[in-house]
Design a protein around this motif. Structure first.
Motif, PDB file in Angstrom:
ATOM      1  N   ALA A 222       1.203  -1.476   0.038  1.00  0.00           N
ATOM      2  CA  ALA A 222       0.187  -0.189  -0.092  1.00  0.00           C
ATOM      3  C   ALA A 222       0.682   0.959   0.222  1.00  0.00           C
ATOM      4  N   THR A 223       0.182   1.990  -0.868  1.00  0.00           N
ATOM      5  CA  THR A 223       0.746   3.562  -0.481  1.00  0.00           C
ATOM      6  C   THR A 223       0.013   4.590  -0.824  1.00  0.00           C
ATOM      7  N   THR A 224       0.772   5.593  -0.751  1.00  0.00           N
ATOM      8  CA  THR A 224      -0.228   7.372  -0.408  1.00  0.00           C
ATOM      9  C   THR A 224       0.187   7.929  -2.440  1.00  0.00           C
ATOM     10  N   ARG A 225       1.702   6.782  -2.704  1.00  0.00           N
ATOM     11  CA  ARG A 225       2.060   7.188  -3.673  1.00  0.00           C
ATOM     12  C   ARG A 225       2.907   6.944  -4.951  1.00  0.00           C
ATOM     13  N   PRO A 226       1.416   6.846  -5.196  1.00  0.00           N
ATOM     14  CA  PRO A 226       2.137   5.434  -6.337  1.00  0.00           C
ATOM     15  C   PRO A 226       2.788   5.839  -7.419  1.00  0.00           C
ATOM     16  N   GLU A 227       2.826   7.627  -7.323  1.00  0.00           N
ATOM     17  CA  GLU A 227       3.987   7.342  -8.983  1.00  0.00           C
ATOM     18  C   GLU A 227       5.095   7.159  -8.847  1.00  0.00           C
ATOM     19  N   THR A 228       5.661   6.508  -7.179  1.00  0.00           N
ATOM     20  CA  THR A 228       6.932   6.389  -6.423  1.00  0.00           C
ATOM     21  C   THR A 228       6.983   5.051  -6.956  1.00  0.00           C
ATOM     22  N   ILE A 229       6.356   4.320  -7.063  1.00  0.00           N
ATOM     23  CA  ILE A 229       6.634   2.487  -7.521  1.00  0.00           C
ATOM     24  C   ILE A 229       7.525   2.964  -8.481  1.00  0.00           C
ATOM     25  N   LEU A 230       7.413   3.452  -9.658  1.00  0.00           N
ATOM     26  CA  LEU A 230       8.177   3.310 -10.804  1.00  0.00           C
ATOM     27  C   LEU A 230       9.717   3.446 -10.051  1.00  0.00           C
ATOM     28  N   GLY A 231       9.771   3.908  -9.105  1.00  0.00           N
ATOM     29  CA  GLY A 231      11.072   4.056  -8.427  1.00  0.00           C
ATOM     30  C   GLY A 231      11.852   2.796  -7.643  1.00  0.00           C
ATOM     31  N   ASP A 232      10.660   1.881  -7.391  1.00  0.00           N
ATOM     32  CA  ASP A 232      11.287   0.861  -6.247  1.00  0.00           C
ATOM     33  C   ASP A 232      12.162   0.015  -6.689  1.00  0.00           C
ATOM     34  N   SER A 233      13.356  -0.327  -5.285  1.00  0.00           N
ATOM     35  CA  SER A 233      13.906  -1.283  -5.628  1.00  0.00           C
ATOM     36  C   SER A 233      13.903  -2.729  -4.799  1.00  0.00           C
ATOM     37  N   GLY A 234      13.253  -2.832  -4.030  1.00  0.00           N
ATOM     38  CA  GLY A 234      12.705  -3.934  -3.308  1.00  0.00           C
ATOM     39  C   GLY A 234      11.354  -3.975  -2.055  1.00  0.00           C
ATOM     40  N   VAL A 235      11.070  -4.715  -1.746  1.00  0.00           N
ATOM     41  CA  VAL A 235       9.755  -4.743  -1.130  1.00  0.00           C
ATOM     42  C   VAL A 235      10.577  -5.320   0.424  1.00  0.00           C
ATOM     43  N   ALA A 236      10.262  -5.262   1.675  1.00  0.00           N
ATOM     44  CA  ALA A 236      10.214  -4.936   3.178  1.00  0.00           C
ATOM     45  C   ALA A 236       9.414  -6.336   3.565  1.00  0.00           C
ATOM     46  N   VAL A 237       9.534  -6.547   4.051  1.00  0.00           N
ATOM     47  CA  VAL A 237       9.011  -7.299   5.256  1.00  0.00           C
ATOM     48  C   VAL A 237       9.043  -7.583   6.826  1.00  0.00           C
ATOM     49  N   HIS A 238       8.796  -7.802   7.679  1.00  0.00           N
ATOM     50  CA  HIS A 238       9.181  -7.763   9.006  1.00  0.00           C
ATOM     51  C   HIS A 238       9.930  -9.912   9.171  1.00  0.00           C
ATOM     52  N   PRO A 239      11.448  -9.268  10.224  1.00  0.00           N
ATOM     53  CA  PRO A 239      11.743 -11.260   9.748  1.00  0.00           C
ATOM     54  C   PRO A 239      10.809 -12.265  10.493  1.00  0.00           C
ATOM     55  N   GLU A 240       9.881 -11.911  11.252  1.00  0.00           N
ATOM     56  CA  GLU A 240       9.194 -12.704  12.156  1.00  0.00           C
ATOM     57  C   GLU A 240       7.578 -12.669  11.589  1.00  0.00           C
ATOM     58  N   ASP A 241       7.579 -12.536  10.344  1.00  0.00           N
ATOM     59  CA  ASP A 241       6.152 -12.737   9.754  1.00  0.00           C
ATOM     60  C   ASP A 241       6.371 -13.378   9.079  1.00  0.00           C
ATOM     61  N   VAL A 242       5.048 -14.877   9.549  1.00  0.00           N
ATOM     62  CA  VAL A 242       5.298 -15.607   9.408  1.00  0.00           C
ATOM     63  C   VAL A 242       4.825 -15.953   7.689  1.00  0.00           C
ATOM     64  N   ARG A 243       3.663 -15.083   7.448  1.00  0.00           N
ATOM     65  CA  ARG A 243       3.122 -15.125   5.973  1.00  0.00           C
ATOM     66  C   ARG A 243       3.667 -14.473   4.913  1.00  0.00           C
ATOM     67  N   TYR A 244       5.090 -14.506   5.780  1.00  0.00           N
ATOM     68  CA  TYR A 244       6.323 -14.039   4.064  1.00  0.00           C
ATOM     69  C   TYR A 244       7.369 -15.018   4.702  1.00  0.00           C
ATOM     70  N   ARG A 245       7.280 -15.660   5.034  1.00  0.00           N
ATOM     71  CA  ARG A 245       8.514 -16.738   5.175  1.00  0.00           C
ATOM     72  C   ARG A 245       8.988 -17.538   4.375  1.00  0.00           C
ATOM     73  N   HIS A 246       8.228 -17.960   3.619  1.00  0.00           N
ATOM     74  CA  HIS A 246       7.990 -18.353   2.248  1.00  0.00           C
ATOM     75  C   HIS A 246       8.817 -17.895   1.418  1.00  0.00           C
ATOM     76  N   LEU A 247       8.759 -16.008   1.390  1.00  0.00           N
ATOM     77  CA  LEU A 247       9.326 -15.766   0.140  1.00  0.00           C
ATOM     78  C   LEU A 247      10.894 -15.105   0.385  1.00  0.00           C
ATOM     79  N   ALA A 248      11.323 -15.530   1.528  1.00  0.00           N
ATOM     80  CA  ALA A 248      13.083 -15.224   1.915  1.00  0.00           C
ATOM     81  C   ALA A 248      14.287 -15.796   0.718  1.00  0.00           C
ATOM     82  N   GLY A 249      13.906 -14.614   0.525  1.00  0.00           N
ATOM     83  CA  GLY A 249      15.093 -14.740  -1.238  1.00  0.00           C
ATOM     84  C   GLY A 249      15.077 -15.241  -2.827  1.00  0.00           C
ATOM     85  N   LYS A 250      13.560 -14.720  -2.364  1.00  0.00           N
ATOM     86  CA  LYS A 250      12.616 -14.154  -3.428  1.00  0.00           C
ATOM     87  C   LYS A 250      12.660 -13.074  -4.155  1.00  0.00           C
TER      88      LYS A 250
END
Length: 886
Positions: A222-250
């Protein structure tokens, strides 16, 4: 020194006739100026320099009134005082002003070129830069104008150059690519204080990012400034968030551009907010910039300095950032990436000068390393070498310094201190205390950095640059560190903290011993005054109508350190009434000093009870006002002197003294009364002078005083021999008795000119004798005749109103005092009118048609009237019942 003669003053106080005259007198006699005197204790304040573009507003009026009160107080106490004045060059604000003038001429600064443009700015400064100084003079500010400084004068400029080069040589100033606030309109980086955050309704856009190599799997961010999507260079999740553990390194795939984005784990992410996945745009968000550094993510700039989209944004290149937002959202929706749009209020940063929405951008700028400078500044406050008033701001100051970021000090404008760095084609960068014209490395041509320093850089040096540093001047030795800095809480971080750091770094000493923090002046509804709301009050209009003293006293009464205050016109009127009260009382005293001998010194035995009481109350007032001023409780000090003048000196002592003044047959008693009146008035004017300098000077000059001005007449000292608790207690009883008699007479509507019998019953023997010796006061001020004391075994009178105060029963016999029939008829008529009003308002408030349509303020006003009428109704009924029993 020659004794001043007694003069009368005008019938009516006219501030316009008084204020300009005395300010010129003070300046002509150089009373604001003090030469360095090493044998005299110093007291110094540096003014928070107003912008040369500025115009006096209520914040200025409050801030400078507080400073003037302190400096006048200390000047009266005999300190070697310095109130150092000056103005700030206000880089961006001033440049905008001049560019507006050029625009009217059909030109830009680029048409003129840098040198010609700078010349035009200096011309503008010469024409308009003194406006706010002249307005401060209207307020009564007693700055040492002979020492006036400007942040770009020769001396301050030398200090700026010395500090910059020294910090650079020590590795504390560096160049780097970092995130800054950027104004697309002004085309410059901004400091945090130049950004105003406004809470605005917006949207939260939820967008799907496909997981690379996993068909049909997405991560929603989610973002309040969608135009900055074009400058994304990564996506971050919390290290203890079990929802995204399977995506580590992807990796995720950036919608529209197809760029691969690594998924990283970072403690910064709040798993409970949104989806728990955060897009990282290092080049366009300060928090993302820090995450990008931690995870070595590229900084992809997708928004140009002018607010358009960068060349590598594909089909969106060249679009305005908001046009891009619309186009991108449509494309995301069409291709199934846009999940939903939520309503979302959030703070949006705007350029303080032009109101353009700022853009966080990575750019190459000059920075100051703050951590090495911040640690000593925290320690200085923690150890108590500098104290905040009130103390609660200590924690705010320390917390900010403990988490401080490096300071971006370069600005992409032309007006200001130009950065003393020169570049050569050979790659050499030279930072120098003096201008250079050739590369010291290869001898080739050099070009100076086009940027200027943040205005706050020169302001940070203000406490010592204004006193002549880097020269070791006499002023620096005498007046540094300064005694107190008076400022608002909104610039603790941006100015106070930076002055602390620079003072400790370059003087090895704190810049001020106290930081006296005041709040904002808000409107009567508690709102911040602003142009957009149209609720600002021009201090000069108040001064024109009511006088500077009235404005000053209104601003200080009820003021408490660190707290906001509200502006009410009713309080202005109240302060004006106070000025008139002082004037009328002083005029009465002056008219009754005929034959007064300035050398007369009475025998204390000749003092009456009233004399001893007022001298004791005056003595207590001196101690309380002095103590409150020393503790920076300026509002409390003002309240104390107000109550003494109005309630005790004017309303009681003058009235008590009139009989002796008018009785020329008793010359000795008259002379003592004259002595007490002029002694108390003259010295009380000194207590009031820091708050209301003009009226006190005008009256003081008419009294038989010594010296050229009240400003230098010396602060009153508390004198223990004047304290008399027994006389204060006795007069308190006498005054309460008089008030009780007056109230009873008013209740039964006795004509003011008609005398009434009063009988007192006093149990305590000592008190009985004391009051018996002072019955004249009760007779005179309560219109009582005769006044008698009831014997211990005496019978209490019948048909009498009664009141009881501490130790005294008071009886007001009504026989022959009022016509009971007429009074009953009058009260019945008054009650009938009140009954009608109560019924009328009740009908209004019980009418759903009225309560549904009327504004809340109107309804509250009617309720207040209802309560008032009900209270009066009860009082009249009680009076009727009482009279009926007689």
């Amino acid at each position: 020194m020659e004794e001043k003669q007694i003069h009368t003053i005008a019938t009516v106080y006219d501030p316009q006739a008084v204020e300009a005259k005395w300010y010129k007198f003070w300046e002509d006699n150089r009373l604001f100026h003090a030469e360095v005197n090493r044998g005299q204790a110093p007291y110094s304040i540096v003014i928070p320099p107003p912008n040369v573009t500025g115009q006096l507003h209520m914040g200025h009026a409050l801030d400078n009134t507080l400073q003037d009160i302190l400096i006048r107080f200390k000047r009266l106490q005999g300190y070697n005082t310095l109130w150092m004045p000056g103005t700030d060059h206000a880089g961006i604000a001033t440049q905008i002003k001049v560019e507006e003038v050029l625009a009217e001429e059909g030109q830009t600064r680029y048409d003129l070129g840098r040198d010609v443009f700078i010349k035009r700015v200096w011309e503008w400064k010469a024409r308009y830069g003194s406006r706010i100084i002249n307005q401060l003079k209207r307020l009564g500010a007693s700055c040492d104008w002979e020492r006036e400084r400007f942040t770009m004068d020769e001396g301050c400029s030398a200090a700026v150059r010395e500090v910059f080069v020294t910090l650079y040589e020590q590795g504390l100033i560096y160049q780097g690519n970092r995130i800054t606030n950027w104004c697309p309109r002004c085309h410059t980086a901004l400091s945090d204080i130049e950004v105003e955050h406004e809470e605005k309704p917006g949207h939260l856009y939820h967008v799907r990012y496909p997981v690379a190599g996993a068909d049909g799997e997405y991560v929603t961010v989610a973002t309040t400034r969608p135009e900055t999507i074009l400058g994304d260079s990564g996506v971050a999740v919390h290290p203890e968030d079990v929802r995204y553990r399977h995506l580590a390194g992807k990796y995720l795939i950036l919608p529209m551009l197809g760029r691969r984005l690594p998924i990283v784990a970072d403690d910064y992410v709040d798993p409970a907010f949104g989806t728990g996945a955060v897009k990282i745009t290092p080049a366009h968000d300060p928090n993302d910039f820090d995450m990008g550094l931690r995870h070595k993510l590229p900084e992809i700039v997708v928004i140009n300095p002018d607010g358009t989209m960068a060349a590598d944004t594909g089909k969106y290149a060249g679009m305005d950032r908001y046009e891009c937002r619309k186009a991108l959202l449509n494309d995301l929706k069409d291709q199934g990436y846009l999940v939903k749009i939520d309503e979302h209020n959030h703070a949006v940063g705007h350029c303080q000068r032009c109101s353009t929405v700022i853009e966080p951008l990575v750019s190459k700028q000059w920075f100051v390393k703050m951590e090495p400078l911040a640690k000593p500044a925290v320690a200085a406050v923690t150890e108590g070498r500098t104290q905040f008033v009130p103390d609660r701001f200590t924690k705010i100051y320390s917390n900010w310094l403990d988490n401080i970021r490096d300071w971006c000090i370069s600005r992409q404008i032309w007006w200001g201190h130009r950065i003393p760095a020169w570049y050569c084609a050979c790659g050499e960068v030279t930072v120098s205390r003096s201008d250079i014209h050739a590369c010291p490395q290869c001898g080739g041509a050099v070009e100076q950095d086009p940027d200027v320093l943040d205005t706050w850089f020169s302001s940070a040096l203000w406490p010592f640059s204004t006193m002549g540093w880097p020269e070791e001047t006499a002023e620096l030795k005498q007046f540094y560190p300064t005694s107190v800095l008076v400022t608002g809480y909104d610039i603790i971080f941006f100015w106070v903290a930076r002055m602390m750091m620079m003072g400790l770094k370059f003087q090895q000493e704190i810049p001020f011993r106290h930081v006296f923090i005041h709040g904002l002046v808000r409107d009567s509804q508690g709102r911040k005054m602003s142009k957009s709301l149209g609720n600002g009050i021009d201090p000069l209009e108040v001064i024109e109508k009511y006088g500077a003293d009235t404005l000053r006293f209104m601003l200080i009464t009820g003021n408490t350190p660190g707290n906001d205050m509200r502006f009410y016109w009713e309080r202005v009127e109240s302060s004006r009434n106070f000025a008139n009260k002082i004037w009328n009382a002083s005029r009465f005293v002056l008219m009754n000093l005929e034959g007064f001998d300035p050398d007369f010194s009475p025998d204390p035995k000749a003092f009456t009870t009233a004399d001893r009481w007022i001298l004791s109350r005056y003595n207590t007032t001196v101690a309380e006002v002095t103590g409150n001023l020393e503790r920076f409780e300026l509002g409390e000090a003002a309240r104390t002197v107000y109550e003494f003048i109005w309630d005790e000196f004017c309303d009681w002592y003058i009235e008590l003294a009139k009989g002796r003044l008018y009785n020329k047959a008793d010359a000795a008693s008259r002379q003592v009364a004259q002595y007490v009146l002029q002694y108390v008035l003259g010295n009380t004017l000194k207590l009031l002078h820091p708050f209301m300098p003009f009226i006190t000077e005008d009256i003081w000059q008419s009294l038989p005083q010594q010296g050229i001005s009240i400003m230098t007449a010396g602060w009153p000292q508390a004198q223990p021999e004047l304290a008399s608790a027994p006389d204060e207690q006795l007069m308190s009883v006498i005054m309460e008795t008089i008030k009780a008699v007056r109230n009873m007479r008013a209740e039964v509507n006795v004509h003011p000119g008609k005398k009434s019998e009063v009988i007192l019953k006093i149990a305590a023997g000592d008190l009985k004798g004391q009051i018996e010796a002072n019955l004249g006061y009760i007779k005179t001020l309560a219109a009582a005749e005769p006044v008698s004391l009831l014997a211990d075994n005496g019978t209490t009178p019948e048909n009498a109103m009664t009141a009881v105060i501490s130790g005294v029963e008071i009886y007001l016999p009504l026989k022959g005092l009022i016509d009971i029939g007429k009074e009953t008829a009058r009260l019945n008529k008054e009650l009938d009118n009140l009954d009608k009003e109560v019924a009328r308002i009740a009908g209004k408030l019980n009418n759903p048609g009225f309560t549904a349509k009327a504004p809340a303020a109107v309804i509250e006003k009617e309720k207040a009237k209802q309560a008032e009428y009900l209270e009066k109704q009860t009082a009249v009924r009680e009076r009727l019942e009482y009279i009926t029993r007689l």
